[in-house]
Design a protein around this motif. Structure first.
Motif, PDB file in Angstrom:
ATOM      1  N   GLY A 332     -21.119  45.599  14.223  1.00  0.00           N
ATOM      2  CA  GLY A 332     -20.852  46.862  14.918  1.00  0.00           C
ATOM      3  C   GLY A 332     -19.378  47.225  14.959  1.00  0.00           C
ATOM      4  N   ARG A 333     -18.995  47.968  16.001  1.00  0.00           N
ATOM      5  CA  ARG A 333     -17.653  48.571  16.071  1.00  0.00           C
ATOM      6  C   ARG A 333     -16.513  47.573  15.995  1.00  0.00           C
ATOM      7  NH1 ARG A 333     -20.296  50.338  20.308  1.00  0.00           N
ATOM      8  NH2 ARG A 333     -19.074  49.677  22.111  1.00  0.00           N
ATOM      9  N   HIS A 334     -16.733  46.354  16.519  1.00  0.00           N
ATOM     10  CA  HIS A 334     -15.630  45.387  16.545  1.00  0.00           C
ATOM     11  C   HIS A 334     -15.837  44.255  15.549  1.00  0.00           C
ATOM     12  CE1 HIS A 334     -13.210  46.985  19.800  1.00  0.00           C
ATOM     13  NE2 HIS A 334     -14.352  47.374  20.331  1.00  0.00           N
ATOM     14  N   ALA A 335     -16.730  44.452  14.615  1.00  0.00           N
ATOM     15  CA  ALA A 335     -17.011  43.384  13.639  1.00  0.00           C
ATOM     16  C   ALA A 335     -15.723  42.948  12.949  1.00  0.00           C
ATOM     17  CB  ALA A 335     -18.003  43.893  12.611  1.00  0.00           C
ATOM     18  N   CYS A 336     -15.664  41.672  12.621  1.00  0.00           N
ATOM     19  CA  CYS A 336     -14.455  41.100  12.031  1.00  0.00           C
ATOM     20  C   CYS A 336     -14.196  41.684  10.634  1.00  0.00           C
ATOM     21  CB  CYS A 336     -14.623  39.589  11.911  1.00  0.00           C
ATOM     22  SG  CYS A 336     -13.158  38.805  11.221  1.00  0.00           S
ATOM     23  N   PRO A 337     -13.019  42.238  10.456  1.00  0.00           N
ATOM     24  CA  PRO A 337     -12.679  42.749   9.123  1.00  0.00           C
ATOM     25  C   PRO A 337     -12.099  41.640   8.240  1.00  0.00           C
ATOM     26  CG  PRO A 337     -10.942  43.298  10.684  1.00  0.00           C
ATOM     27  CD  PRO A 337     -11.979  42.529  11.454  1.00  0.00           C
ATOM     28  N   GLY A 338     -11.962  40.428   8.806  1.00  0.00           N
ATOM     29  CA  GLY A 338     -11.316  39.342   8.056  1.00  0.00           C
ATOM     30  C   GLY A 338     -12.317  38.304   7.567  1.00  0.00           C
ATOM     31  N   ASP A 339     -13.617  38.664   7.498  1.00  0.00           N
ATOM     32  CA  ASP A 339     -14.628  37.633   7.228  1.00  0.00           C
ATOM     33  C   ASP A 339     -14.462  36.966   5.862  1.00  0.00           C
ATOM     34  OD1 ASP A 339     -15.411  40.110   6.184  1.00  0.00           O
ATOM     35  OD2 ASP A 339     -17.541  39.674   6.342  1.00  0.00           O
ATOM     36  N   ARG A 340     -14.217  37.751   4.839  1.00  0.00           N
ATOM     37  CA  ARG A 340     -14.096  37.133   3.506  1.00  0.00           C
ATOM     38  C   ARG A 340     -12.794  36.362   3.395  1.00  0.00           C
ATOM     39  NH1 ARG A 340     -13.733  41.316   0.086  1.00  0.00           N
ATOM     40  NH2 ARG A 340     -13.900  40.018  -1.755  1.00  0.00           N
ATOM     41  N   LEU A 341     -11.760  36.957   3.956  1.00  0.00           N
ATOM     42  CA  LEU A 341     -10.459  36.284   3.952  1.00  0.00           C
ATOM     43  C   LEU A 341     -10.558  34.951   4.704  1.00  0.00           C
ATOM     44  CD1 LEU A 341      -7.408  36.300   3.459  1.00  0.00           C
ATOM     45  CD2 LEU A 341      -7.142  37.678   5.536  1.00  0.00           C
ATOM     46  N   ALA A 342     -11.211  34.972   5.867  1.00  0.00           N
ATOM     47  CA  ALA A 342     -11.321  33.764   6.694  1.00  0.00           C
ATOM     48  C   ALA A 342     -12.036  32.647   5.930  1.00  0.00           C
ATOM     49  CB  ALA A 342     -12.080  34.084   7.978  1.00  0.00           C
ATOM     50  N   GLN A 343     -13.091  33.006   5.212  1.00  0.00           N
ATOM     51  CA  GLN A 343     -13.838  31.966   4.478  1.00  0.00           C
ATOM     52  C   GLN A 343     -13.003  31.421   3.322  1.00  0.00           C
ATOM     53  OE1 GLN A 343     -18.338  32.663   4.492  1.00  0.00           O
ATOM     54  NE2 GLN A 343     -17.563  34.687   4.979  1.00  0.00           N
ATOM     55  N   ALA A 344     -12.244  32.307   2.671  1.00  0.00           N
ATOM     56  CA  ALA A 344     -11.372  31.841   1.590  1.00  0.00           C
ATOM     57  C   ALA A 344     -10.278  30.917   2.148  1.00  0.00           C
ATOM     58  CB  ALA A 344     -10.738  33.037   0.878  1.00  0.00           C
ATOM     59  N   LEU A 345      -9.738  31.275   3.305  1.00  0.00           N
ATOM     60  CA  LEU A 345      -8.674  30.457   3.904  1.00  0.00           C
ATOM     61  C   LEU A 345      -9.218  29.102   4.361  1.00  0.00           C
ATOM     62  CD1 LEU A 345      -6.835  33.146   6.079  1.00  0.00           C
ATOM     63  CD2 LEU A 345      -6.009  32.101   3.963  1.00  0.00           C
ATOM     64  N   ALA A 346     -10.424  29.115   4.922  1.00  0.00           N
ATOM     65  CA  ALA A 346     -11.011  27.846   5.372  1.00  0.00           C
ATOM     66  C   ALA A 346     -11.261  26.940   4.166  1.00  0.00           C
ATOM     67  CB  ALA A 346     -12.312  28.110   6.137  1.00  0.00           C
ATOM     68  N   ALA A 347     -11.800  27.501   3.093  1.00  0.00           N
ATOM     69  CA  ALA A 347     -12.056  26.685   1.900  1.00  0.00           C
ATOM     70  C   ALA A 347     -10.737  26.151   1.332  1.00  0.00           C
ATOM     71  CB  ALA A 347     -12.794  27.516   0.849  1.00  0.00           C
ATOM     72  N   ALA A 348      -9.720  27.001   1.318  1.00  0.00           N
ATOM     73  CA  ALA A 348      -8.424  26.567   0.769  1.00  0.00           C
ATOM     74  C   ALA A 348      -7.816  25.456   1.625  1.00  0.00           C
ATOM     75  CB  ALA A 348      -7.463  27.758   0.702  1.00  0.00           C
ATOM     76  N   THR A 349      -8.018  25.542   2.929  1.00  0.00           N
ATOM     77  CA  THR A 349      -7.454  24.525   3.826  1.00  0.00           C
ATOM     78  C   THR A 349      -8.181  23.191   3.632  1.00  0.00           C
ATOM     79  OG1 THR A 349      -6.883  26.272   5.376  1.00  0.00           O
ATOM     80  CG2 THR A 349      -6.913  24.035   6.256  1.00  0.00           C
ATOM     81  N   VAL A 350      -9.506  23.262   3.516  1.00  0.00           N
ATOM     82  CA  VAL A 350     -10.271  22.031   3.269  1.00  0.00           C
ATOM     83  C   VAL A 350      -9.860  21.431   1.918  1.00  0.00           C
ATOM     84  CG1 VAL A 350     -12.604  21.136   2.801  1.00  0.00           C
ATOM     85  CG2 VAL A 350     -12.221  22.710   4.709  1.00  0.00           C
ATOM     86  N   ALA A 351      -9.717  22.283   0.910  1.00  0.00           N
ATOM     87  CA  ALA A 351      -9.335  21.780  -0.419  1.00  0.00           C
ATOM     88  C   ALA A 351      -7.944  21.129  -0.358  1.00  0.00           C
ATOM     89  CB  ALA A 351      -9.349  22.922  -1.430  1.00  0.00           C
ATOM     90  N   ALA A 352      -7.030  21.751   0.383  1.00  0.00           N
ATOM     91  CA  ALA A 352      -5.663  21.201   0.489  1.00  0.00           C
ATOM     92  C   ALA A 352      -5.704  19.823   1.145  1.00  0.00           C
ATOM     93  CB  ALA A 352      -4.778  22.147   1.297  1.00  0.00           C
ATOM     94  N   LEU A 353      -6.517  19.694   2.194  1.00  0.00           N
ATOM     95  CA  LEU A 353      -6.582  18.405   2.896  1.00  0.00           C
ATOM     96  C   LEU A 353      -7.229  17.333   2.014  1.00  0.00           C
ATOM     97  CD1 LEU A 353      -7.418  19.710   6.474  1.00  0.00           C
ATOM     98  CD2 LEU A 353      -5.343  18.491   5.769  1.00  0.00           C
ATOM     99  N   ARG A 354      -8.276  17.725   1.315  1.00  0.00           N
ATOM    100  CA  ARG A 354      -8.931  16.732   0.436  1.00  0.00           C
ATOM    101  C   ARG A 354      -7.975  16.318  -0.680  1.00  0.00           C
ATOM    102  NH1 ARG A 354     -15.072  17.777  -0.793  1.00  0.00           N
ATOM    103  NH2 ARG A 354     -14.995  15.515  -0.967  1.00  0.00           N
ATOM    104  N   ALA A 355      -7.205  17.254  -1.183  1.00  0.00           N
ATOM    105  CA  ALA A 355      -6.239  16.929  -2.245  1.00  0.00           C
ATOM    106  C   ALA A 355      -5.169  15.970  -1.729  1.00  0.00           C
ATOM    107  CB  ALA A 355      -5.595  18.209  -2.762  1.00  0.00           C
ATOM    108  N   ARG A 356      -4.998  15.919  -0.411  1.00  0.00           N
ATOM    109  CA  ARG A 356      -4.018  14.995   0.185  1.00  0.00           C
ATOM    110  C   ARG A 356      -4.684  13.716   0.681  1.00  0.00           C
ATOM    111  NH1 ARG A 356      -2.527  19.716  -0.350  1.00  0.00           N
ATOM    112  NH2 ARG A 356      -0.337  20.273  -0.694  1.00  0.00           N
ATOM    113  N   GLY A 357      -5.866  13.467   0.184  1.00  0.00           N
ATOM    114  CA  GLY A 357      -6.514  12.177   0.433  1.00  0.00           C
ATOM    115  C   GLY A 357      -7.339  12.105   1.703  1.00  0.00           C
ATOM    116  N   VAL A 358      -7.535  13.223   2.388  1.00  0.00           N
ATOM    117  CA  VAL A 358      -8.318  13.178   3.628  1.00  0.00           C
ATOM    118  C   VAL A 358      -9.782  12.885   3.290  1.00  0.00           C
ATOM    119  CG1 VAL A 358      -9.216  14.662   5.466  1.00  0.00           C
ATOM    120  CG2 VAL A 358      -6.768  14.637   4.947  1.00  0.00           C
ATOM    121  N   ASP A 359     -10.364  11.931   4.013  1.00  0.00           N
ATOM    122  CA  ASP A 359     -11.741  11.510   3.744  1.00  0.00           C
ATOM    123  C   ASP A 359     -12.666  12.084   4.831  1.00  0.00           C
ATOM    124  OD1 ASP A 359     -14.128  10.265   3.335  1.00  0.00           O
ATOM    125  OD2 ASP A 359     -13.431   8.276   3.981  1.00  0.00           O
ATOM    126  N   PRO A 360     -13.475  13.084   4.498  1.00  0.00           N
ATOM    127  CA  PRO A 360     -14.346  13.708   5.510  1.00  0.00           C
ATOM    128  C   PRO A 360     -15.286  12.705   6.181  1.00  0.00           C
ATOM    129  CG  PRO A 360     -14.312  15.037   3.509  1.00  0.00           C
ATOM    130  CD  PRO A 360     -13.604  13.761   3.188  1.00  0.00           C
TER     131      PRO A 360
END
Ligand code: HEM
Length: 381
Positions: A332-360
């Protein structure tokens, strides 16, 4: 129907404690099926849990994002944080904010999620430089990355000067997190004071920032042309960083947890895992609306001033994935306009951490959820 104990058989959980419960989804499903809209006397809130009811509340013209008599939370009123909060389009239904919103939304839509992900790779390298040399990242380091990389990337995409000065970038992210935390009803006096200080610091930083390559100069010019006060523009630029903070950290953190549980279906590409987590372990679990007038809502007579807790997470888990948009991003009126960006940023952050050896897998063994009444944010120990 007026209820106090919503669902028999699932004790020690209510619509607010569900946010940080280890597995709230059976409870949410039950609620959506048996009490899709009800008054929780104990919490003093109406609760919308069914999909239809959640959508109806978010679409109702009398359901506003703030109580009409209280545009700013009382704890922030009279501080720099309150002044900033009062100007956010996110927190307003007033017509006065519509022209600025009409400029902000296309600006955000113009940010390409793939370029955002690429930019965050470079910014992650900059953050490396500020890290002390050590063998493995601790839970504390990981928490800091979750709260830093997405915010710094959004700042950079807007053209704010964070690249090239890792120390400054981390400080910006810390101030944004402090301002975000001060908005929580759980914030104590110290957190509110830190939020007020952060709002002031961020305002000054933005005022001093030399314009870089990005959409901000065009936004400022268009706003000037439309007679919008520069302070309102500045507040909403900071507002974008705040929106990117806790929820994106929550989505990235919950994705790490999902990967750490090692179910075979999570061998899907990372962007697919993130999109599924947004649907079935949503980072933002609820939002609120306040009645501006007496109204009929979902078959109930509700009164001006009543508050409705809108369980986005219950809507999300109580039916098939319908459409592209996850409920956690609102409707509706206040729906998040950053939804695709947010998912891309979350994936990039997880990828960055895994690339630095973080073990989920190791992370999933030692975490808790940060205290919150609406966001499900893992805190790694
Ligand atoms: C996983 C991350 C995110 C989640 C789950 C999320 C969720 C939400 C939700 C639920 C709302 C609507 C609140 C309501 O209706 O009461 C919202 C609004 C908003 N979000 Fe996001 N968000 C996320 C990330 C972002 C990012 C990265 C940006 C931009 C940089 C952003 C910008 C906004 C803005 C500007 C609004 C206000 C829209 C309006 O009031 O018209 N969000 N978000």
């Amino acid at each position: 129907m007026t209820q106090t104990a919503p669902v028999a058989g699932i004790a020690e959980i209510d619509p607010l404690s569900a946010v940080t419960h280890p597995d709230p989804y059976p409870y949410y499903r039950e609620l959506a099926a048996s009490l899709p809209f009800f008054r929780d006397k104990g919490l003093g809130l109406w609760v919308a849990a069914g999909r239809r009811e959640v959508a109806a509340v978010l679409a109702h013209p009398d359901c506003c994002v703030r109580p009409s008599a209280q545009p700013v939370p009382p704890s922030l009123a009279g501080t720099a944080a309150g002044e900033l909060f009062g100007q956010l389009v996110r927190m307003n239904d007033g017509a006065a904010h519509a022209p600025l919103k009409a400029l902000l939304m296309p600006m955000l839509a113009g940010i390409d999620p793939d370029s955002a992900a690429q930019r965050s790779v470079a910014l992650a390298r900059m953050l490396d430089a500020g890290e002390a040399a050590r063998n493995a990242m601790s839970g504390k380091d990981i928490n800091r990355w979750l709260f830093t990389l997405p915010v710094v990337t959004v700042a950079d995409l807007l053209g704010l000067p964070v690249a090239g000065d890792g120390g400054k970038a981390v400080e910006v992210a810390q101030r944004v997190a402090a301002f975000a935390a001060a908005q929580s009803p759980l914030a104590d006096g110290q957190a509110v004071a830190a939020g007020a200080q952060a709002a002031q610091w961020l305002g000054q930083w933005l005022a001093d920032a030399a314009p870089g390559d990005g959409p901000l100069p065009a936004l400022r010019e268009a706003a000037h042309g439309a007679g919008i006060a520069p302070q309102a523009v500045a507040a909403n630029i900071i507002g974008l960083l705040v929106q990117a903070c806790e929820a994106t950290a929550a989505l990235a953190g919950s994705t790490l947890l999902r990967l750490g549980r090692g179910e075979p279906q999570w061998e899907a590409p990372l962007d697919v895992v993130v999109a599924r987590v947004a649907r079935d372990d949503p980072p933002v679990q609820n939002t609120r609306r306040f009645l501006a007038a007496d109204a009929q809502l979902c078959g109930h007579a509700v009164k001006a001033g009543d508050a409705v807790l809108v369980l986005l997470a219950a809507a999300s888990c109580s039916g098939p994935a319908d459409g592209e948009r996850a409920w956690t991003f609102g409707h509706g009126r206040h729906a998040c306009p950053g939804d695709r960006l947010a998912q891309a940023l979350a994936a990039a952050t997880v990828a960055a951490l895994r690339a630095r050896g973080v073990d989920p897998v190791a992370l999933a063994r030692a975490f808790r959820y940060r205290p919150s009444l609406n966001a499900r944010i893992p805190h790694f120990l």
